[in-house]
Design an enzyme around this catalytic site. Sequence first.
Site, short mmCIF file in Angstrom:
data_model
loop_
_atom_site.label_atom_id
_atom_site.label_comp_id
_atom_site.label_asym_id
_atom_site.label_seq_id
_atom_site.Cartn_x
_atom_site.Cartn_y
_atom_site.Cartn_z
N SER B 121 0.71 -1.25 -0.07
CA SER B 121 -0.24 0.01 -0.27
C SER B 121 0.57 1.10 -0.13
O SER B 121 1.88 0.97 0.39
CB SER B 121 -1.14 0.09 1.59
OG SER B 121 -1.65 0.59 1.27
N LYS B 171 -4.10 -7.08 3.23
CA LYS B 171 -3.76 -5.43 2.58
C LYS B 171 -5.09 -6.05 1.99
O LYS B 171 -5.65 -4.80 1.53
CB LYS B 171 -2.96 -6.41 0.92
CG LYS B 171 -3.18 -5.27 -0.09
CD LYS B 171 -2.71 -4.10 0.27
CE LYS B 171 -2.67 -2.71 -0.80
NZ LYS B 171 -3.51 -2.50 -1.97
N HIS B 174 -7.25 -3.52 4.56
CA HIS B 174 -6.95 -2.45 4.42
C HIS B 174 -8.12 -1.95 2.98
O HIS B 174 -8.20 -0.64 3.35
CB HIS B 174 -5.49 -2.78 4.29
CG HIS B 174 -4.97 -1.02 3.36
ND1 HIS B 174 -4.97 -0.53 1.94
CD2 HIS B 174 -4.14 -0.55 4.09
CE1 HIS B 174 -4.53 0.37 1.51
NE2 HIS B 174 -3.89 0.85 2.51
N ASN B 175 -7.95 -2.23 2.11
CA ASN B 175 -8.50 -1.60 0.77
C ASN B 175 -9.96 -1.60 0.61
O ASN B 175 -10.43 -0.92 1.21
CB ASN B 175 -8.27 -2.78 -0.39
CG ASN B 175 -6.99 -2.33 -0.59
OD1 ASN B 175 -5.85 -1.76 -0.30
ND2 ASN B 175 -6.66 -1.94 -2.52
N GLU B 178 -9.77 1.31 2.89
CA GLU B 178 -9.95 2.28 1.99
C GLU B 178 -10.73 2.81 1.34
O GLU B 178 -11.56 4.05 1.66
CB GLU B 178 -9.17 1.84 1.18
CG GLU B 178 -8.25 3.02 0.40
CD GLU B 178 -7.21 2.47 -0.98
OE1 GLU B 178 -6.11 2.04 -0.03
OE2 GLU B 178 -7.77 1.74 -2.03
#
Lengths: 298, 298, 298, 298
Positions: B121, B171, B174-175, B178
């Site tokens: 990221s 990840k 995380h997205n 986001e």
Amino acid sequence: MKLGMVGLGKMGANLVLNLLDHKHKVVAFDVNDEAVKKIEGEGATGAHSLQELIENLSKPRIVWMMVPAGEITESVIEKLLTYMEADDILIDGGNAFYKDSLRRADEAKKKGIHYFDVGTSGGMEGARHGACMMIGGDESVFKTIEPIFQDINVEKGYLYTGAVGSGHFLKMVHNGIEYGMMQAIAEGFDVLEKSEFDYDFEGVARVWNHGSVIRSWLVELMERAFSKDPKLSNIRGIMNSSGEGKWTLETALDLQVPTPVIALSLIMRYRSLEDDTFTGKVVAALRNEFGGHAVEKN
Amino acid sequence: MKLGMVGLGKMGANLVLNLLDHKHKVVAFDVNDEAVKKIEGEGATGAHSLQELIENLSKPRIVWMMVPAGEITESVIEKLLTYMEADDILIDGGNAFYKDSLRRADEAKKKGIHYFDVGTSGGMEGARHGACMMIGGDESVFKTIEPIFQDINVEKGYLYTGAVGSGHFLKMVHNGIEYGMMQAIAEGFDVLEKSEFDYDFEGVARVWNHGSVIRSWLVELMERAFSKDPKLSNIRGIMNSSGEGKWTLETALDLQVPTPVIALSLIMRYRSLEDDTFTGKVVAALRNEFGGHAVEKN
Amino acid sequence: MKLGMVGLGKMGANLVLNLLDHKHKVVAFDVNDEAVKKIEGEGATGAHSLQELIENLSKPRIVWMMVPAGEITESVIEKLLTYMEADDILIDGGNAFYKDSLRRADEAKKKGIHYFDVGTSGGMEGARHGACMMIGGDESVFKTIEPIFQDINVEKGYLYTGAVGSGHFLKMVHNGIEYGMMQAIAEGFDVLEKSEFDYDFEGVARVWNHGSVIRSWLVELMERAFSKDPKLSNIRGIMNSSGEGKWTLETALDLQVPTPVIALSLIMRYRSLEDDTFTGKVVAALRNEFGGHAVEKN
Amino acid sequence: MKLGMVGLGKMGANLVLNLLDHKHKVVAFDVNDEAVKKIEGEGATGAHSLQELIENLSKPRIVWMMVPAGEITESVIEKLLTYMEADDILIDGGNAFYKDSLRRADEAKKKGIHYFDVGTSGGMEGARHGACMMIGGDESVFKTIEPIFQDINVEKGYLYTGAVGSGHFLKMVHNGIEYGMMQAIAEGFDVLEKSEFDYDFEGVARVWNHGSVIRSWLVELMERAFSKDPKLSNIRGIMNSSGEGKWTLETALDLQVPTPVIALSLIMRYRSLEDDTFTGKVVAALRNEFGGHAVEKN
């Protein structure tokens, strides 16, 4: 400068300390005598009534309010407006609904008093060591009080936002965004928690704060929270709210702005207040009626 | 160290530059010859096929993939596994779905190849000057390649996340976060934009980044975006997506984790791809049928 | 019985015809002279002012209002209350917000006038041939007007719902449910429309109405709509709303009831009013800033 | 006609009775011997294995499956395909995911067996006295079995929906709509339950079913449920789900159809399965960190 502070709760008391750090003189009042005594110990001048507070300031007076939204703000302003005079400056630094601020500014204006609605963000730490402030009100008068904001906020941490009401409006929307961000972060950790992997949540929060797209103060705070309680096992998942998210949603509905994420962030907070729901009972009853699916009994 | 890089797109090329800055030696391949030529000019050794790339590395080889998720990753890994040998290390730094990574790690293991799934990221800037990396795979083997991660990431910007799959899973989540954060920020600005006040959005983003609760890199990026186009009038509001948000939601559904904000962030992206909706037609038709409400004609 | 009808729009005019069918005598008024003339042709007594309408009724008078919510209802009630007298009965059959109805009932009560808030559902067809009515107000007075409700509604199609306000509250919630049902049906057809299969939508609506769990009047109406326009190609997907869904959501927020489906039904209606969104622009700008993803230009 | 029925659960057993009512001959099998014995008592021919069931039918055989989705359907079909022969007809009346049905139809086709995917709605009552069936498969073969569907469904209660897969796809979407409708109804009653008024919920459901826009079988079922338990006080609000809502949402995501209401209906079901949430803990922890808001301890 010399100014009055009304309200010595978590935010107000820290703001006074912050002002004193920057050599401002503060006359401070709270309905709680203990709070007044304590702040006197820090170098402020204590006042035991709003009237006394006003009398200890010289004209044009600057009075900063930091009291809970709603009835308390209403009654404090009402009283202050009877004691204050033309050219005085009244700053509402609390979380008032902007429509209330517009109305109150009108009342103040009738007496020639300049009203500023100041949205404050940054939590207690911000109040103490430098917050973020969004300031609505008369621009030319603002120039005269700007040095205060320069002193007590982090660098670049204040903004004159325009006409009266725009400060509280902006803070309201800030909080709406905050609700959405918090819920997003929380949902993410919930997925991690239920996954097949065994994450070190403190490490996750730390790494996300170093270089990732979602690095943010909120993720920093999660690192801190996980450092104290790695699985948050001591905390119940009850999500209270203090109004700004609801105001944001109501305002969005009035303006016909589609804000699904802010809406759901608030709705899930309300959901967290209930152990069982009537909605759930109705759906369970329906499934039982048409499909014979068993219901769990109370 | 010496390692191979497969894929010289926005992320891969910047990673190579970052590695070169830290005195690593890189053999680089891309299907696009221009990209290879360009990176050679920067000090990397160009390779014109996967085989050539492998031949230019000494055992145990380290190969880093930075190619688009899906079919391309699939076919690149398939080929690499035919060229690579026991004890070699294969790093997938792209955005693969973690279940695919689990499957690929299994394939690699059959040949004795160590597979690491690395979620990256930080965007292009991160790839170039220090990103955030989440790394799943064998812990003892990880120690041997850890120096690379130490060099190319921001301080504290990498985390060994556990078993294979955990890097891409983290990840992915995380997205998902986001997506939620971006939608929250965007909804907030939409409310501001439709309000009765006339905000300077660049100033708003700036002040929110100095001391407020929502300070974050994403809000910083908004300051930058508004500095170029104060009302974003040159941009159409089409919200594309590249899969991670969808994977997060699908995974949440599999795990029965309620993620309304991540769900709605994705759904509103899909909504933005349509000028008109069949859903809307049905509702308009119904209102016309029962209430005689006029419909707008095409 | 003899009663006055104020408002001869789609709903009011049909209600008058319905009342006349059942041998009631109706004095009818509308600001639109044409509407009055037309209803006179059907057997009602036309009135050309509220005052004339009141004068044509004998005490205790029964006046039924069927006018748009908001300012019009407000001003009509204000005037009616000046003409009406103690023991008269005022029925508001429109879609007023229940808090307004509570306030208006209080005003009426000061003059000894009995106020009933009547939520009406069933659309124009219902008004004409038998609707569903939810009636709040004084229970003993209700007995005197109950025969009217017996006549003009479908069998079992009226309910005395309790204290004043409860009729409009129940109708409001009914409409909230209606929003959710409509959006659910519409989303389903949207999935069908984008699927790989080639459905006959009229046939789908028909079969769903014969034996399925979702059989309902709304699905019947879809059959009718698709029979006229098989793919709704002549209709734009603009979903207007007239307030009740918003009131339901606002009330749910006040009561802290989690109503995500009603919320999203409303929010998607607002979304349908926009060709492009500022939310979308912000997300597109962010994706461009951190990931270099191309934006579409205006 | 004569046909085999595999699966004698709530739906299958009722379907057999329905078929027998219409003079069809049924050979029935279930892994549960009791169920077989019971249905023999009603006039069906019992079979004690799939093989026996097949042997009791004459070519071309018609076999109807009514077994749970997933592994059971998979293994039953696998076995049936080994016993069945070219030109036989295999009907899957369960709730299979349409992509599985497409795959199974392909398998059947290789042996020349005609596969029909039949979505069935209407609950147990429907299975017994007339359901709604959505039928995908070869159109010309369908003609030969159409009389069965004519007999066992309510009038107009079956539809040939097109190519194989379209029947289960349509049923899936039907259930997605059902989720949304149920949640909408449930949210509405939740608002009523928390309101200041004291509604008779059974009466409310009844009046809504007589003339209102939301009249529907689901609201009828609520009348029945409230007649047994006026406040549903014996039911816990746990909302289980059996897969079709999730499939609908996953399919909508694949097709990029925005289905917020169906999504939220499913998400709230998952939410109802948890007493406390990790999401809630994270939000509570954050509020404590930045604002000093008290958390409730476990």
